[in-house]
Design a protein around this motif. Structure first.
Motif, short mmCIF file in Angstrom:
data_model
loop_
_atom_site.label_atom_id
_atom_site.label_comp_id
_atom_site.label_asym_id
_atom_site.label_seq_id
_atom_site.Cartn_x
_atom_site.Cartn_y
_atom_site.Cartn_z
N UNK A 194 0.83 -1.21 0.00
CA UNK A 194 0.00 0.00 0.00
C UNK A 194 0.86 1.26 0.00
N UNK A 195 2.15 1.07 -0.32
CA UNK A 195 3.06 2.22 -0.33
C UNK A 195 2.90 3.02 -1.61
N UNK A 196 3.43 4.22 -1.59
CA UNK A 196 3.39 5.03 -2.79
C UNK A 196 4.47 6.08 -2.73
N UNK A 197 4.79 6.66 -3.88
CA UNK A 197 5.85 7.66 -3.92
C UNK A 197 5.29 9.01 -4.32
N UNK A 198 5.92 10.08 -3.87
CA UNK A 198 5.50 11.42 -4.29
C UNK A 198 6.69 12.21 -4.81
N UNK A 199 6.41 13.20 -5.63
CA UNK A 199 7.47 14.07 -6.13
C UNK A 199 7.93 15.02 -5.03
N UNK A 200 9.13 15.54 -5.19
CA UNK A 200 9.65 16.50 -4.22
C UNK A 200 9.91 17.83 -4.91
N UNK A 201 10.44 18.78 -4.21
CA UNK A 201 10.73 20.06 -4.84
C UNK A 201 12.02 20.02 -5.68
N UNK A 202 12.58 18.81 -5.83
CA UNK A 202 13.72 18.64 -6.73
C UNK A 202 13.30 17.68 -7.83
N UNK A 203 13.50 18.10 -9.07
CA UNK A 203 13.10 17.25 -10.20
C UNK A 203 13.81 15.91 -10.15
N UNK A 244 13.60 13.49 -8.03
CA UNK A 244 13.74 12.79 -6.75
C UNK A 244 12.35 12.55 -6.17
N UNK A 245 12.08 11.28 -5.89
CA UNK A 245 10.81 10.94 -5.24
C UNK A 245 11.08 10.33 -3.87
N UNK A 246 10.16 10.55 -2.96
CA UNK A 246 10.25 9.88 -1.66
C UNK A 246 8.88 9.30 -1.29
N UNK A 247 8.80 8.65 -0.12
CA UNK A 247 7.57 7.96 0.27
C UNK A 247 6.39 8.92 0.45
N UNK A 248 5.18 8.37 0.26
CA UNK A 248 3.96 9.20 0.23
C UNK A 248 3.64 9.88 1.57
N UNK A 249 4.22 9.35 2.66
CA UNK A 249 3.89 9.95 3.95
C UNK A 249 4.79 11.11 4.32
N UNK A 250 5.65 11.52 3.38
CA UNK A 250 6.59 12.60 3.65
C UNK A 250 6.33 13.85 2.81
N UNK A 251 5.07 14.33 2.72
CA UNK A 251 4.81 15.48 1.83
C UNK A 251 5.54 16.76 2.26
N UNK A 252 5.69 16.96 3.56
CA UNK A 252 6.35 18.20 4.01
C UNK A 252 7.85 18.12 3.77
N UNK A 253 8.40 16.94 4.06
CA UNK A 253 9.83 16.75 3.84
C UNK A 253 10.17 16.89 2.35
N UNK A 254 9.20 16.50 1.51
CA UNK A 254 9.41 16.60 0.06
C UNK A 254 9.70 18.04 -0.34
#
Lengths: 644, 417
Positions: free
Chosen positions: B64-73, B75-85
């Motif tokens: 049930x994991x997922x990845x999200x984009x970050x403020x750096x083109x 680089x993706x990190x885990x979905x539960x880290x939107x602020x860290x992204x």
């Protein structure tokens, strides 16, 4: 009745012969004194009293105990006091801390840690001869519930080489750890010699043979009774073994056994780099000093190590005890005997070796000789003397963390030296019962247990999830100030936990104890350190004052730090001392200022106040909060913290 | 003992640690990091669901994991880290961590000290190493090394002198224990207590003035009293932070710990360890992640944002580490087990490239491709950035040589700015 008692005492004390008669102890002390060129003037009664209590039983005397001693006028009073203290439970408690620190006892390590705790406790209480104690541990095998001494090997589960290095250090004062990986850079021990030395303990396996045999037997019987044969039997057998093994998982961690099979013998490491042997070689066990042991196994090794012919075993012990009593070792390095002792030191060491032999390695008797010597009465010296020379009296030292803790406890609760931690014994009983239950179950019972666990696995997980989720929500609501919601979730979490516990109990997965309620933790706080599960947390008063974390031999220390001073100045441990609920505080109630002052001084300094002290302390007791102020002043004073 | 050496001894015992200003002042220009905040996750942080997501790896691994984009083109990190992204531009991810220790206690010990756990010696943490390796110069009453919420088995100063031990803060909300007068104790009563104590000790002082420990206690008492009235004490008190700041970091104890770490660094403390546990997710990993990871996300993002806004990030190194990763293949209980072969950590701030990824794992996060980073390399990098002689050998009392960088660790050149 008399006969019965005698029989009983024989069965308990058959290990230890009778203690040395006092006369003989005093004679030995005299001979020892003859080897000490300079002994300081004897201290006054009060200093002696406090020193004797702290050094022999690890705490300050209560006001009543102090006052009883001060009323005595006979010339034997000091000697009588020593004898009384040495045979009191407080002495065993104090010495338990000494051994637990040296041996790195961790009560919470699987189940065997608790067993070993109880084993060391028996050793100090019954004064089992030291050589026997060491031999028992070095030759121990089996499950901890059958032989608690296996705790010695299991402390270093799957780290046999480290265990061997510690054995050399703790019992022989030898630093050979370096040679584990390469030739020792400064000493004479080579890596080859290290492996030969470790070879005696080769073939130790850290898992349960009892469990393995039980599973095998059970599977065979089940397959036989179900009449499964041929190819199917192999498959079915494998599955059954896997299932059943999970029942024994816990018990599996508490056993060590020895195997003679070649595959499990110690080999030189794959990166062995010297030309005298090849990587992977199996070596004949051998020791690198002294006579070779008679047999090439742990039995031979243990006999060699604990023999009075061993050049280090006895002197390493007496040096540790000397340090424990007088505050500075005779030979400067407790754990590294690579240098030759000075001639003066050597003479005393030889004498003490004789004492140890006369005492047949009963620690209490060796200590009695040290306590009864004039050196123990002599004025304390301010500084440790240069290496190689002899002290003229005990070295002034700060109370250990344990001494401080147990002293504050005594102020709070009075003399609790004889109080036992029932929770430890109860848990050990439960552990033993669990193991016996497993081993005694029929194949069908075991199968049922496994099936019950499988059938309830889902429910158990569900309950765990519920408990966790509600616990987290309760915390969340609490921080947000929604206390009603918080309470509701807390209740749900508690209910889930309770149901889970019942289910676990029904499945007999783990040792189950009679629920002793919340009082257990509270009760434990009213016990001396030796009765607590060890080590205590890093934030505890004990650890703040240098109590051992039990990671390496003798890791306790008495170094000062600001957090210690802050505790003494502002800590609640000190602040609460004068309230009515403490032993110390309750005895001040309704008494005159003069009587209060005497109580304060007897309780904290083990003496009455001097005239000058009365002059500046009495006015204080008249002011509001004066008792607290005076108590805190004394408890933060160095005259309290240090042992003169 | 010489008077001079005594003064040094007493000062260095303050707070049970060496009292020193932040790192860079003694290390000259070489040091980028004046302070280090070293965050450690006990239990084994799942790399696949945090810093090394593999969204294409298939259901058995992604779950049930997922990845999200970050403020750096890119680089993706885990979905539960939107602020860290949104803070990724400050972070150098290290995705090629590798360890040999798969059990908790051993794993933690190895990652903290860069040495395997032994039962006859204890090795120092990087914080204690830096206390030991720095040139001595005392000027503040604050300790150089503080640990927040450290568990019992934190190795601390190891075989080094007790003066290199961290000052432990058990509860960040509580701060430094016993540092203020008890309620109900007036200043007058407190001073009276001190005066009385001095009188009571006069005789002992006279008789045993040569005793090192007696003198050290005397000096430390004065230090403790002066600390009680000192402005420095404010460094330990997160109660002085605004409500908005508290909200930024979150109400959880980890957030409070991160906030305290920031305050300490701001006041000149050189090294702060912050521990957070409970990540050993052998079952129900995704449900647990949903509850726990947002807490971590909020606190870490707040810390980086806050340090950056105040300009402290330029001189402060923030590192996160853990004992090992977790198995890529999801187990039968919907959890992941211990996995030391491949996992992730990061460094951010002083002297470190931001928005950078170092190292990579294969398509399933199971094996490191190419070079690995070890605990020794990780520690050597901290040492290098703090301007410490990380290669210097120090002998234990058992006369064996040890280094901050472990046996063979080297700084990770690629992530240095």
């Amino acid at each position: 009745m008399r006969v019965l008692l005698l029989l009983f005492s024989l069965s308990v004390h058959d290990l230890a012969a009778e203690a040395l008669p006092l006369q003989e102890v005093k004679r030995q002390a005299k001979v020892l004194e003859a080897h000490l060129p300079k002994i300081g003037q004897p201290v006054d009664d009060a200093t002696f009293l406090r020193r004797a209590y702290l050094t022999i039983i690890g705490r300050i005397p209560t006001a009543e105990e102090a006052s009883a001693f001060h009323q005595k006028t006979n010339s034997q009073r000091r000697s009588d006091l020593i004898e009384t203290l040495v045979s009191s439970p407080g002495h065993a408690s104090h010495m338990f801390n000494f051994w637990a620190d040296l041996l790195r006892l961790q009560t919470g390590k699987d189940q065997h840690g608790l067993g070993w705790h109880l084993y060391i406790r028996e050793f100090t209480r019954q004064d089992v001869p030291y050589d026997r104690f060491v031999r028992e541990m070095l030759t121990a095998t089996g499950h901890a519930t059958r032989n608690k001494a296996v705790g010695y090997y299991l402390r270093d589960r799957n780290m046999l080489l480290d265990n061997v290095s510690n054995t050399a250090q703790v019992f022989l004062g030898q630093q050979i750890g370096c040679a584990q990986c390469h030739d020792h850079p400064f000493d004479d021990v080579s890596q080859l010699e290290y492996y030969q030395f470790a070879g005696f303990s080769s073939g130790l396996i850290y898992r349960s043979q009892l469990a393995q045999q039980k599973v095998q037997k059970t599977v065979k019987e089940l397959l036989d009774s179900q009449k499964v044969f041929g190819k199917e039997r192999r498959q079915e057998g494998r599955k059954m073994r896997r299932d059943l093994r999970s029942l024994f998982q816990r018990m599996n961690r508490d056993e060590v056994f020895h195997t003679g099979t070649l595959k499990n013998q110690l080999k030189l490491p794959h990166d062995y780099a010297y030309s005298d042997a090849k990587p992977g070689d199996r070596l004949e066990p051998a020791v690198y000093f002294g006579k070779q042991p008679l047999s090439h196994d742990r039995d031979g090794f243990a006999k060699w190590l604990t023999s009075s012919d061993n050049p280090y075993f006895t002197r390493v012990l007496v040096n540790r005890l000397w340090n424990e009593v007088y505050g500075q070792p005779l030979y400067p390095n407790l754990d590294d005997w690579s240098e030759t002792p000075s001639p003066e030191t050597e003479r005393v060491l030889l004498r003490l070796e004789e004492v140890a032999k006369t005492a047949e390695f009963r620690i209490r008797d060796i200590l009695r000789v040290l306590y009864h010597s004039r050196l123990f009465e002599a004025r304390a010296v301010a500084e440790s003397v240069p290496e190689g020379s002899l002290i003229s009296g005990p070295v002034l030292r700060r109370m250990s963390g344990e001494q401080l803790h147990d002293s504050l406890l005594t102020l709070q609760k009075g003399n609790v030296d004889a109080h036992e931690n029932e929770a430890l014994t109860a848990r050990w009983k439960a552990v033993s019962a669990h193991v016996s239950d497993l081993l005694g179950s029929s194949p069908e019972e075991l199968l049922q247990r496994d099936e019950f666990i499988d059938a309830n696995a889902g429910r158990l997980r569900e309950l765990q999830q519920t408990a966790r989720k509600n616990g987290q929500l309760a915390r969340k609501f609490r921080t947000e100030g929604e206390s009603e919601q918080a309470r509701r979730h807390q209740r749900l979490a508690r209910e889930a936990r309770q149901e889970r516990m019942e289910l676990m109990k029904a499945s007999r997965m783990a040792p189950t104890m009679q629920m002793m309620g919340r009082n257990v933790a509270k009760k434990a706080r009213s016990l001396r350190i030796s009765e607590r599960a060890t080590p205590l947390g890093a934030g505890s008063l004990l650890r703040r004052f240098g109590g051992s974390d039990r990671s390496i031999p003798c890791s306790s220390h008495s170094r000062p730090s600001v957090p210690q001073l802050l505790t003494l100045l502002n800590g609640h441990e000190i602040h609460q001392m004068t309230n009515d609920r403490t032993y110390y505080g309750s005895r001040m109630k309704g008494r005159s200022a003069g009587a209060k002052l005497e109580h304060v001084f007897l309780s904290l300094y083990a003496r009455k106040p001097s005239v000058e002290e009365q002059n500046f302390c009495l006015p204080m007791l008249d002011q509001k909060g004066g008792e607290l102020l005076l108590t805190r002043s004394i408890l933060s004073s160095q005259s309290f913290l240090f042992i003169q | 003992m010489q008077r001079r050496s005594f003064i040094h001894y007493a000062a260095s015992s303050c707070l049970g640690v060496t009292a020193l200003p932040a790192l860079a002042e003694q290390q000259g220009k070489k040091a980028k990091a004046r302070s280090v905040i070293s965050i450690f996750f006990s239990g084994g942080l799942t790399h696949l669901d945090t810093f090394d997501p593999k969204p294409e790896a298939g259901a058995g691994i992604v779950g049930k994991g997922g990845a999200i984009d970050t403020n750096v083109d890119g680089i993706q990190i885990g979905q539960h880290f939107p602020r860290l992204a949104q803070q990724m531009d400050k972070i150098a991810l290290i995705r090629n961590m590798n360890s040999t220790q798969g059990a908790h206690e051993q794993g933690r010990y190895f990652m903290r000290t860069a040495y395997s756990m032994r039962s006859n010696i204890q090795h120092p943490t990087v914080g204690s190493w830096s206390s030991r390796l720095r040139k001595a110069a005392a000027s503040t009453s604050l300790p150089s090394y503080v640990s927040i919420a450290a568990p019992n088995e934190h190795p601390g100063q190891g075989f080094l002198d007790a003066s290199h031990a961290p000052l432990p803060i058990a509860d960040p909300a509580e701060g430094l224990r016993n540092a203020t007068r008890r309620r109900g104790t007036t200043e007058k009563a407190f001073l009276q207590q001190l005066a009385l104590r001095e009188k009571l000790d006069a005789k002992l002082q006279q008789g045993f003035s040569a005793n090192r420990s007696v003198q050290a206690y005397e000096t430390l008492l004065k230090e403790a009293v002066s600390l009680m009235g000192s402005k420095d004490l404010a460094a330990f008190d997160i109660g002085r932070e605004s409500r908005a700041t508290h909200e930024l970091y979150g109400a959880d104890s980890f957030g409070k710990g991160a906030l305290l770490a920031r305050r300490l660094v701001q006041h000149g403390v050189g090294f702060v360890d912050l521990d957070y546990g409970g990540l050993d997710w052998h079952d129900d990993l995704f449900e647990r992640a949903e509850l726990a990871l947002p807490v971590i996300d909020q606190a870490l993002a707040a810390l980086l944002h806050d340090l950056n806004t105040t300009g402290l990030l330029e001189t402060t190194l923030v590192t996160i580490s853990t004992e090992f990763g977790r198995t890529p293949l999801i187990n039968e209980n919907a959890g992941r087990d211990h996995y030391p072969q491949a996992f992730s950590t990061f460094m951010a701030g002083a002297g470190v490239k931001g928005g950078f990824v170092h190292g990579e794992t294969d398509a399933t996060g199971s094996e490191v491709i190419g070079k690995t980073t070890t605990a020794g390399d990780f520690n050597a990098t901290i040492g290098h950035l703090a301007g410490l002689p990380w290669e210097k050998e120090i002998f234990s009392s058992t006369r064996r040589p040890f280094k901050l960088s472990g046996k063979s660790g080297r700084p990770i050149q690629e992530i240095l700015a």
